[in-house]
Write an enzyme that holds these catalytic residues in place. Structure first.
Site, mmCIF file in Angstrom:
data_model
loop_
_atom_site.group_PDB
_atom_site.id
_atom_site.type_symbol
_atom_site.label_atom_id
_atom_site.label_comp_id
_atom_site.label_asym_id
_atom_site.label_seq_id
_atom_site.Cartn_x
_atom_site.Cartn_y
_atom_site.Cartn_z
ATOM 1 N N ASN A 9 0.859 -1.187 0.000
ATOM 2 C CA ASN A 9 0.000 0.000 0.000
ATOM 3 C C ASN A 9 0.896 1.239 0.000
ATOM 4 O O ASN A 9 1.477 1.585 1.024
ATOM 5 C CB ASN A 9 -0.902 -0.031 1.253
ATOM 6 C CG ASN A 9 -1.772 1.197 1.364
ATOM 7 O OD1 ASN A 9 -1.877 1.990 0.427
ATOM 8 N ND2 ASN A 9 -2.414 1.368 2.525
ATOM 9 N N LYS A 11 0.004 4.233 -0.284
ATOM 10 C CA LYS A 11 -0.703 5.408 0.259
ATOM 11 C C LYS A 11 -0.505 6.608 -0.688
ATOM 12 O O LYS A 11 -0.489 6.395 -1.897
ATOM 13 C CB LYS A 11 -0.237 5.695 1.687
ATOM 14 C CG LYS A 11 -0.306 4.410 2.546
ATOM 15 C CD LYS A 11 -0.167 4.624 4.003
ATOM 16 C CE LYS A 11 -0.230 3.264 4.711
ATOM 17 N NZ LYS A 11 -0.185 3.371 6.154
ATOM 18 N N HIS A 94 -9.636 1.145 5.041
ATOM 19 C CA HIS A 94 -8.347 1.337 5.721
ATOM 20 C C HIS A 94 -8.537 2.312 6.885
ATOM 21 O O HIS A 94 -9.323 3.263 6.780
ATOM 22 C CB HIS A 94 -7.307 1.866 4.733
ATOM 23 C CG HIS A 94 -5.929 1.857 5.293
ATOM 24 N ND1 HIS A 94 -5.478 2.847 6.126
ATOM 25 C CD2 HIS A 94 -4.919 0.969 5.177
ATOM 26 C CE1 HIS A 94 -4.230 2.566 6.495
ATOM 27 N NE2 HIS A 94 -3.870 1.428 5.925
ATOM 28 N N GLU A 96 -6.903 4.738 7.888
ATOM 29 C CA GLU A 96 -6.689 6.160 7.572
ATOM 30 C C GLU A 96 -7.926 6.771 6.921
ATOM 31 O O GLU A 96 -8.238 7.940 7.126
ATOM 32 C CB GLU A 96 -5.442 6.311 6.675
ATOM 33 C CG GLU A 96 -4.171 6.103 7.482
ATOM 34 C CD GLU A 96 -2.995 5.554 6.703
ATOM 35 O OE1 GLU A 96 -3.007 5.613 5.459
ATOM 36 O OE2 GLU A 96 -2.054 5.048 7.348
ATOM 37 N N GLU A 166 -5.748 -5.156 10.735
ATOM 38 C CA GLU A 166 -4.739 -4.113 10.869
ATOM 39 C C GLU A 166 -4.972 -3.331 12.157
ATOM 40 O O GLU A 166 -5.731 -2.343 12.158
ATOM 41 C CB GLU A 166 -4.831 -3.152 9.683
ATOM 42 C CG GLU A 166 -4.476 -3.766 8.358
ATOM 43 C CD GLU A 166 -3.788 -2.740 7.472
ATOM 44 O OE1 GLU A 166 -2.606 -2.911 7.183
ATOM 45 O OE2 GLU A 166 -4.426 -1.746 7.127
ATOM 46 N N GLY A 172 2.264 2.050 10.923
ATOM 47 C CA GLY A 172 3.246 3.125 10.779
ATOM 48 C C GLY A 172 3.951 3.514 12.068
ATOM 49 O O GLY A 172 4.552 4.580 12.146
ATOM 50 N N SER A 212 3.218 -2.269 10.568
ATOM 51 C CA SER A 212 4.660 -2.297 10.824
ATOM 52 C C SER A 212 5.342 -3.604 10.408
ATOM 53 O O SER A 212 6.204 -4.122 11.125
ATOM 54 C CB SER A 212 4.942 -1.976 12.298
ATOM 55 O OG SER A 212 4.555 -0.641 12.580
ATOM 56 N N GLY A 234 4.663 1.432 4.852
ATOM 57 C CA GLY A 234 5.949 2.143 4.780
ATOM 58 C C GLY A 234 7.061 1.349 4.111
ATOM 59 O O GLY A 234 7.793 1.894 3.264
HETATM 60 P P1 PGA Z 1 2.698 0.184 7.781
HETATM 61 O O1 PGA Z 1 1.253 0.418 7.144
HETATM 62 O O2 PGA Z 1 3.264 -1.074 7.141
HETATM 63 O O3 PGA Z 1 3.481 1.390 7.413
HETATM 64 O O4 PGA Z 1 2.499 0.018 9.242
HETATM 65 C C1 PGA Z 1 0.364 -0.629 6.967
HETATM 66 C C2 PGA Z 1 -0.921 -0.121 6.388
HETATM 67 O O5 PGA Z 1 -1.280 1.028 6.604
HETATM 68 O O6 PGA Z 1 -1.628 -0.856 5.706
#
Ligand code: PGA
Length: 251
Positions: A9, A11, A94, A96, A166, A172, A212, A234
């Site tokens: 992803n 983003k 998601h 976010e 998640e 993140g 993460s 990330g």
């Molecule tokens: P991350 O994000 O790997 O940076 O923790 C995961 C996600 O938002 O799907």
């Protein structure tokens, strides 16, 4: 053998088409021929038809779609439009989007249904936040998100959905969820989904983990928890690290 799902992803990154092309091509060079996994790259909308997915083994995913098929909805993108650009997957719900765009479960539910109707595979994201976790409410939160997200989704469509656990506090932050917990939650999710749809335990449903994930923990999330794949944020923006993740899982 079912392939391990590795979903990247991106983003709202990177900032230019040139950088996106570079990231895509470096990543492709390192891992395009991994047979044990299905690698899905979810770039931002503007790069969906710009990147050369046709000459790669990567599958194309989007990060969102709208709740309606078409019409006067300025700024939105429909599932049918994505499908027409050879998109196979779409991330829905998601954290976010839930947090910054106030997407409630009801909207997530509509998006899942419209994506299925268009022939896309929804990657249905859910998970508890820190506060809910601290109050020991994980199961309650997950049941609510699953129940509402799957409202009126037919039994025949359940195996077409990818369930992405998640935990919001892990996204993140560099704090990944402990393996035993992910394993327990995998079993718990299977239990509630099987019960809701009266499915036999032999039914194949895909549950993946995100939060993460990096090259040091990726392999364990697959080998130790029973999860069918991972969602990487990330770490998918650094081609070397993402290549390592894929190689670890394929080794
Ligand atoms: P991350 O994000 O790997 O940076 O923790 C995961 C996600 O938002 O799907």
């Amino acid at each position: 053998m079912k392939k391990t799902l590795i979903i990247a992803n991106w983003k709202m990154n990177p900032s230019t088409a040139e950088e996106a092309n570079r990231l895509f091509n470096y990543t492709k060079k390192g891992i395009d021929n991994m047979r044990k996994s299905e690698i899905v790259i979810c770039p931002p909308f503007p790069f969906i038809s710009f990147l050369d997915f046709k000459n790669s083994n990567f599958k194309l995913g989007a990060q969102n779609c709208f709740t309606k098929e078409k019409g006067s909805f300025t700024g939105e993108v429909s599932a049918l439009q994505l499908k027409s650009l050879n998109c196979n997957y779409v991330i829905i719900g998601h954290s976010e989007r839930r947090e910054y765009f106030n997407e409630p479960d009801e909207q997530v539910n509509k998006k899942i249904k419209i994506a299925l109707k268009a022939g896309l595979t929804p990657i249905f994201c859910f998970g508890e936040n820190k506060d809910q976790r601290n109050k020991n409410n994980i199961e309650k939160v997950l049941i609510k998100q699953i129940e509402k997200g799957l409202k009126d989704v037919k039994t025949k469509d359940i195996s077409k959905i990818i369930f992405a656990y998640e935990p919001v506090w892990a996204i993140g932050t560099g704090h990944d969820c402990p393996l035993e917990e992910v394993q327990t939650i995998n079993l718990f999710l299977k239990k509630i989904i099987f019960k809701k749809y009266n499915l036999s335990v032999s039914k194949n449903i895909s549950i993946i983990y995100g939060g993460s994930v990096n090259s040091k923990n990726a392999r364990d999330f697959i080998k130790e928890t029973g999860m069918s794949g991972i969602l990487v944020g990330g770490a998918s923006l650094k081609s070397k690290e993402f290549i390592k993740i894929v190689k670890e899982i394929n080794s």
